[in-house]
Design a protein around this motif. Structure first.
Motif, PDB file in Angstrom:
ATOM      1  N   THR A   1      25.406  -5.178  12.241  1.00 56.63           N
ATOM      2  CA  THR A   1      24.736  -4.774  11.297  1.00 56.63           C
ATOM      3  C   THR A   1      23.216  -5.303  11.163  1.00 56.63           C
ATOM      4  O   THR A   1      22.214  -4.646  10.916  1.00 56.63           O
TER       5      THR A   1
ATOM      6  N   ALA B   1      25.977   2.151   3.466  1.00 55.42           N
ATOM      7  CA  ALA B   1      26.727   0.870   3.629  1.00 55.42           C
ATOM      8  C   ALA B   1      28.081   0.846   3.158  1.00 55.42           C
ATOM      9  O   ALA B   1      28.401   1.604   2.214  1.00 55.42           O
TER      10      ALA B   1
ATOM     11  N   GLU C   1      31.697  -1.279   2.426  1.00 59.66           N
ATOM     12  CA  GLU C   1      32.305  -2.481   2.503  1.00 59.66           C
ATOM     13  C   GLU C   1      33.606  -2.493   1.956  1.00 59.66           C
ATOM     14  O   GLU C   1      34.281  -1.361   1.279  1.00 59.66           O
TER      15      GLU C   1
ATOM     16  N   THR D   1      26.655  -6.491   2.687  1.00 56.32           N
ATOM     17  CA  THR D   1      26.180  -5.241   3.521  1.00 56.32           C
ATOM     18  C   THR D   1      25.342  -4.402   2.656  1.00 56.32           C
ATOM     19  O   THR D   1      24.307  -3.608   3.054  1.00 56.32           O
TER      20      THR D   1
END
Length: 620
Positions: free
Chosen positions: A188, A356, A358, A370
């Motif tokens: 990332t 994003a 998570e 993130t």
């Protein structure tokens, strides 16, 4: 020295591991008397467990031979598109013998999955790839074991990682028009850097960028991994975990962070869980639970297969991501392939939608790490950002297993589809160009080139219309490179939309002709198309010859609507327009009216693409 000791121990244990496997089979083979002895099943389970603990685990294969696409079996061919010293860009090409299925595959978005380089092979994302192949054209970064890379290939650091990602993105955009990037865990950070640098240079950036469970801002919700990186200095890591590859490997002498140390770190994070898993495996063997034992083998064949990382890359990552937080602090400078130093500026990203993902129970990348990427991409509109938390999922659950398939993937799939403009490659355009000379085939070719969603010469049958719905129906935050938001007319449902002349006449319209089928002759279809287009142009009363250029400009620009038609109707028509040119103009105008809206991404590309399309049609 530690690497040599490990290799010696592994070499000594390998024959005993094979003997344990042979003994296990002796106690399970019904032909042999050992299998009938009391406690034979426990003896077999014990030897099998010993074999699993002592064996060496090599890089597994993806083994994705086919996937199901809406009930049709699609064959998968795995091949390498780009072979770099430390990485391969691997493609999973799909094949089908069903025309309708091929049409669906043609329209699917192109996705680059950037696999983590953190100890495991890219095959750890096998479930991710298999699931995404149903709706996407999938490429993945397959990182190589550093011990297999000769010293003559040079070193590999975090700058090289970022440059690799940029090269792969440019390649996919060149071949496919656009691409979508999905980074899982460790990549990332370099992926965000790569896209930021491309945006700062004014290059085309991916349509979407999805980051899953990665340490973008490792200072938030620190985990055991973050604590270890912060408590130790970079010198400690260099002196205690960096070793040279021993003899017997192509990369002999290369400084690496060995995979067996990384694996030991993985196990040390959850030792009780792994011990319980192996004990359950032993009990399943005794009970004869083949399904559970096979599931254990598949997981640990993947989990126990680790690779070495180049020391320079590993130390760069520790310092940049976990100790100095250079990406968050805005102090990260990356050296490009041309030797120039560039500052990473995520705020320069303006034309890439960001998502994003998570896991609620992630113990490697904590909650918020993130999500920080959304806050850093200030140049992206809030409407083009999305955050999703997978409830009950740990680190691996967000990209593998039931929660990935049932919870995370549907959200990711819809996000990509909502921002998929359906651009068709220049290569595909060139391959289709010879068929443009046949007017009867032009409908099919223009549909492939995304110049129109429906035929100008026939009403699409129900099966084809339903297959095209995902690409045709309007959706929130839809993307394209060819329409301005203010100019988009209200779209009709794809299943009921009918074809009308591009330039609307002020008189009553003639009822549409019956739908043509593919079995009818090409000449009849072509004649009807030309006649309709010519009638449409005559009805609008085209301007004088001296105003022809302005008329073509009106046909090419997407901002024009039917509101401008009465001005053309007030002037007499004194020029006879060739039927073929009339057909092309009618096609382009109607295609322009059907395009979705994504002006936030390419506000200046509408005129350029429409003019190119007009030039292509006139050449035919």
């Amino acid at each position: 020295m530690l690497y040599q000791i490990y290799e010696t121990q592994r070499s000594l244990m390998e024959p005993f591991a094979e003997l344990a496997l042979a003994a296990s089979r002796m106690f399970t083979n019904p032909v042999l008397p050992f299998s009938h002895a009391p406690g034979a099943n426990r003896m077999a389970a014990g030897y099998n467990l010993l074999h699993r603990l002592a064996k060496d685990y090599e890089k597994p294969r993806f083994e994705i031979e086919s996937v199901d696409v809406d009930g049709a079996e699609v064959t998968i061919h795995e091949r390498v598109e780009i072979n770099k010293p430390f990485c391969e860009l691997r493609r999973f090409k799909r094949y089908a013998d069903d025309t309708e299925t091929l049409e669906k595959l043609l329209r699917n978005p192109v996705v680059l999955i950037v696999a983590p380089l953190s100890g495991h092979y890219a095959t750890l994302l096998r479930d991710t790839v298999r699931t995404m192949l149903k709706d996407h054209k999938v490429y993945i970064t397959d990182w190589k074991n550093a011990r297999d890379v000769p010293l003559s290939e040079g070193g590999f650091n975090l700058n090289d990682y970022v440059n690799y990602v940029q090269e792969f993105i440019r390649y996919l955009q060149k071949e496919n028009g656009e691409c979508h990037v999905v980074s899982v865990c460790q990549p990332t950070v370099p992926v965000l850097a790569a896209v930021s640098l491309m945006a700062s240079r004014g290059e085309q950036t991916p349509a979407t960028m999805t980051m899953m469970g990665g340490p973008v801002d490792a200072s938030k919700s620190p985990t055991a991994v973050n604590d270890l990186a912060v408590k130790r200095s970079i010198e400690w890591f260099e002196n205690n975990v960096i070793y040279r590859v021993p003899s017997g490997y192509p990369g002999e002498g290369r400084r690496v962070y060995p995979g067996f140390l990384q694996f030991a770190g993985f196990v040390a994070m959850n030792p009780n869980r792994h011990a319980t898993s192996y004990y359950d495996y032993f009990k399943d063997l005794v009970r004869g639970d083949g399904e559970s034992t096979e599931a254990h083998r598949k997981f640990y064949d993947e989990y126990n297969a680790v690779l070495d990382m180049d020391a320079e890359y590993y130390l760069d990552t520790i310092e940049t991501v976990f100790q100095e937080f250079k990406l968050v602090n805005g102090t990260w400078d990356v050296k490009g392939v041309d030797g120039q130093i560039e500052r990473v500026r995520p705020q320069d990203i303006t034309r890439t939608a960001v998502m994003a993902i998570e896991g609620e129970l992630d113990d490697i990348a904590g909650l918020g790490q993130t999500q920080a990427s959304l806050e850093m991409c200030t140049g992206v509109p809030d409407s083009e950002k999305l955050y999703y938390e997978v409830k009950g999922a740990g680190h691996y659950g967000i990209f593998s297993g039931r929660r990935w398939r049932e919870m995370a993937y549907p959200v990711l799939r819809d996000f990509i589809l909502r921002h998929h403009s359906g651009i068709v490659t220049a290569k595909r355009r060139r391959a289709s160009q010879p068929n443009l000379d046949d007017l009867a085939k032009r409908e099919e070719i223009y549909e492939q080139l995304q110049l129109a969603h429906e035929s100008a010469y026939k009403q699409p049958d129900a099966a084809v219309t339903e297959a095209a719905v995902p690409a045709a129906e309007p959706a929130p935050q839809a993307r394209t490179t060819t329409r301005k938001a203010a100019a988009k007319p209200a779209a009709k449902p794809a299943a009921t939309r009918t074809r009308k002349p591009a330039a609307k006449a002020t008189v009553a319209e003639t009822p549409a002709a019956p739908a043509k089928t593919a079995a009818q002759t090409a000449s009849a279809v072509a004649g009807e198309a030309v006649a309709k287009a010519a009638a449409a142009v005559a009805a609008t009363q085209a301007p004088e010859t001296t105003q022809g250029a302005a008329g073509n400009e009106a046909a090419a620009k997407p901002g024009r609507t039917a509101a401008a038609t009465p001005q053309a109707d007030s002037k007499p028509a004194s020029v006879e327009v060739p039927p073929q040119q009339a057909a092309s103009s009618a096609l382009l105008q109607q295609a322009d009216a059907d395009k979705p809206v994504t002006t936030w991404r390419h506000p200046g590309a509408a005129e350029e693409q429409t003019e190119q399309a007009l030039a292509d049609s006139q050449q035919s």
